[in-house]
Design a protein around this motif. Structure first.
Motif, short mmCIF file in Angstrom:
data_model
loop_
_atom_site.label_atom_id
_atom_site.label_comp_id
_atom_site.label_asym_id
_atom_site.label_seq_id
_atom_site.Cartn_x
_atom_site.Cartn_y
_atom_site.Cartn_z
N TYR A 81 0.83 -1.20 0.00
CA TYR A 81 0.00 0.00 0.00
C TYR A 81 0.87 1.25 0.00
O TYR A 81 0.56 2.23 -0.68
N VAL A 82 1.94 1.21 0.77
CA VAL A 82 2.84 2.36 0.84
C VAL A 82 3.54 2.57 -0.49
O VAL A 82 3.67 3.70 -0.97
N PHE A 136 -9.13 0.49 2.75
CA PHE A 136 -10.05 -0.25 3.63
C PHE A 136 -10.96 -1.14 2.79
O PHE A 136 -11.20 -2.29 3.12
N TYR A 137 -11.48 -0.60 1.71
CA TYR A 137 -12.35 -1.36 0.83
C TYR A 137 -11.60 -2.52 0.19
O TYR A 137 -12.10 -3.64 0.12
N HIS A 138 -10.39 -2.25 -0.29
CA HIS A 138 -9.58 -3.31 -0.89
C HIS A 138 -9.29 -4.41 0.12
O HIS A 138 -9.39 -5.61 -0.20
N ARG A 139 -8.95 -4.04 1.32
CA ARG A 139 -8.67 -5.03 2.36
C ARG A 139 -9.91 -5.87 2.66
O ARG A 139 -9.83 -7.08 2.86
N LYS A 140 -11.07 -5.21 2.67
CA LYS A 140 -12.32 -5.93 2.91
C LYS A 140 -12.60 -6.92 1.80
O LYS A 140 -13.01 -8.06 2.05
N LEU A 141 -12.35 -6.53 0.54
CA LEU A 141 -12.56 -7.44 -0.59
C LEU A 141 -11.62 -8.63 -0.54
O LEU A 141 -12.01 -9.76 -0.83
#
Length: 146
Positions: A81-82, A136-141
């Motif tokens: 992500y960084v 956050f959305y990517h992590r949730k997916l």
């Protein structure tokens, strides 16, 4: 690193973003701050040292970027992500500073809104506001997929 330390470091980093904003008049050369706060619709653009403004915008953007990357790392603890964010910040700055410089040379003849928002993206950490929900959305997916 424990979760409580990451939370404290994240809060400190957000505090640093607020400090950069609070002391912007003392730290950075930007005559457009007062221009956009007042009657910019009826005034001409103030005298601007373009190189000094560009260098100070680069310094401020870099400062905000480093703090934002630290926040992203502390919240997600994910180097991918960084890395993605770093490339996005770098690419976005190159595009925005070129466009802003061209608009500044024409004294905003095409209007004031476009340069106003480009300047805003350069001097404020708005990409952080965009990237945090996206990650956050990517992590949730990813979690839902597994």
């Amino acid at each position: 690193m424990s979760r409580s330390i990451r939370i404290v470091v994240t809060i400190v980093l957000f505090g640093l973003l607020f400090l950069v904003r609070a002391y912007e008049m003392d730290l950075f050369y930007d005559p457009l701050i007062e221009y956009f706060q007042n009657d910019y619709l009826y005034k001409t653009i103030p005298e601007i040292d373009t190189w000094r403004l560009a260098v100070d915008m680069l310094f401020r953007y870099t400062l905000n970027t480093l703090i934002s990357l630290g926040i992203i790392y502390m919240i997600f603890y994910n180097k991918k992500y960084v890395k993605f964010s770093g490339f996005l910040y770098m690419f976005a700055f190159m595009i925005m500073i070129i466009v802003f410089s061209l608009l500044l040379r024409t004294s905003f003849e095409s209007g004031y809104l476009f340069p106003f928002y480009i300047r805003r993206f350069i001097v404020h950490p708005l990409f952080l506001i965009i990237l945090l929900p996206a990650f956050f959305y990517h992590r949730k997916l990813v979690r839902k997929k597994n």
